[in-house]
Design a protein around this motif. Structure first.
Motif, mmCIF file in Angstrom:
data_model
loop_
_atom_site.group_PDB
_atom_site.id
_atom_site.type_symbol
_atom_site.label_atom_id
_atom_site.label_comp_id
_atom_site.label_asym_id
_atom_site.label_seq_id
_atom_site.Cartn_x
_atom_site.Cartn_y
_atom_site.Cartn_z
ATOM 1 N N SER A 1 0.840 -1.195 0.000
ATOM 2 C CA SER A 1 0.000 0.000 0.000
ATOM 3 C C SER A 1 0.870 1.237 0.000
ATOM 4 N N HIS B 1 0.368 5.418 0.511
ATOM 5 C CA HIS B 1 -0.563 6.481 0.899
ATOM 6 C C HIS B 1 0.186 7.802 1.011
ATOM 7 N N THR B 2 -0.502 8.885 0.768
ATOM 8 C CA THR B 2 0.083 10.212 0.963
ATOM 9 C C THR B 2 -0.562 10.874 2.170
ATOM 10 N N MET B 3 0.256 11.687 2.863
ATOM 11 C CA MET B 3 -0.221 12.416 4.044
ATOM 12 C C MET B 3 0.376 13.809 4.034
ATOM 13 N N ILE C 1 -5.439 9.926 6.047
ATOM 14 C CA ILE C 1 -4.781 9.741 4.762
ATOM 15 C C ILE C 1 -5.366 10.737 3.756
ATOM 16 N N SER C 2 -4.480 11.446 3.038
ATOM 17 C CA SER C 2 -4.953 12.453 2.086
ATOM 18 C C SER C 2 -5.069 11.907 0.672
ATOM 19 N N VAL D 1 -4.405 8.042 -1.948
ATOM 20 C CA VAL D 1 -4.064 6.624 -2.043
ATOM 21 C C VAL D 1 -3.514 6.336 -3.437
ATOM 22 N N ASN E 1 -3.888 0.592 -2.617
ATOM 23 C CA ASN E 1 -4.630 0.380 -1.372
ATOM 24 C C ASN E 1 -4.871 -1.105 -1.125
ATOM 25 N N GLN F 1 -6.219 4.366 7.251
ATOM 26 C CA GLN F 1 -7.024 5.574 7.101
ATOM 27 C C GLN F 1 -6.523 6.743 7.942
#
Length: 209
Positions: free
Chosen positions: A57, A59-61, A125-126, A128, A131, A136
């Motif tokens: 996975s 993810h961007t934050m 999470i901003s 995906v 995923n 989250q």
């Protein structure tokens, strides 16, 4: 640190939620830079070889501090451990309160526990990219020593306020991740040097049968 049942599969009827074994954290200037990297030919070629990975996975934050480039000097003098929390939400509003309280306690850490909490992010999470894990919410902070990290984790404010709130509103996993790893060639050199030294020591002994 906690959430082991969500990390290690209890049995085949109850698979772990976050059954990962590697964490990679990268910093980018902005979201445009993230997508330029993600759409690059280099990443495309790299992902062709992910058949050894069962799950992955990305993810961007939104970060709270400026990213930095790793160096030997920073590894020697700076933060060495990452305390990472990831969560699959059961309820949105309690987890929003949780991340807000997390940030507040991080600011107050010097007064409450006598050490600085270098908070990287505490957000939902901003974005995906892939995923295959249900992440989250994530919180991450950096620490120079394990004792500093434990001062934060074992503090009454964390254990009596944050942990119960997190457990009531989400399924979570809290991990301590080393921020710096030796390069493979360094590790192989050290291993060879140790083997040679052991061999010389054995040859210097007078062994009798």
């Amino acid at each position: 640190m906690d959430g082991r049942d969500n990390f290690v599969e209890p049995n085949h009827l109850n698979p772990a939620i976050f059954d990962c074994d590697s964490i990679l954290l990268a910093g980018f200037k902005d979201l445009e830079e993230v997508h330029s990297w993600w759409a690059s030919d280099q990443v495309f070629e790299l992902l062709k070889g992910r058949d050894t990975m069962e799950k992955m996975s990305l993810h961007t934050m939104d970060g709270l501090v400026e990213a930095f480039e790793g160096s030997k000097k920073r590894a020697a003098l700076g933060d060495k451990l990452l305390l990472l929390e990831i969560a699959q939400m059961d309820s949105f509003k309690p987890m929003q309160r949780y991340v807000d309280m997390y940030k507040t306690k991080a600011i107050k850490a010097p007064k409450d526990i006598g050490t600085i909490c270098n908070l990287l992010f505490a957000e939902g999470i901003s974005g995906v990219l892939i995923n295959e894990f249900p992440v989250q919410v994530a919180c991450a902070s950096c620490w120079r020593t394990r004792s500093d990290l434990l001062s934060w984790y074992e503090a009454p404010g964390y254990q009596k306020e944050l942990v119960p709130m997190r457990y009531a509103a989400a399924r979570t996993l809290t991990l301590v991740v080393p921020m710096w790893e030796e390069k493979k060639e360094t590790f192989e050199y050290t291993k060879r040097r140790g083997s040679v030294a052991a061999g010389l020591k054995l040859r210097s002994l007078n062994l009798t049968s």
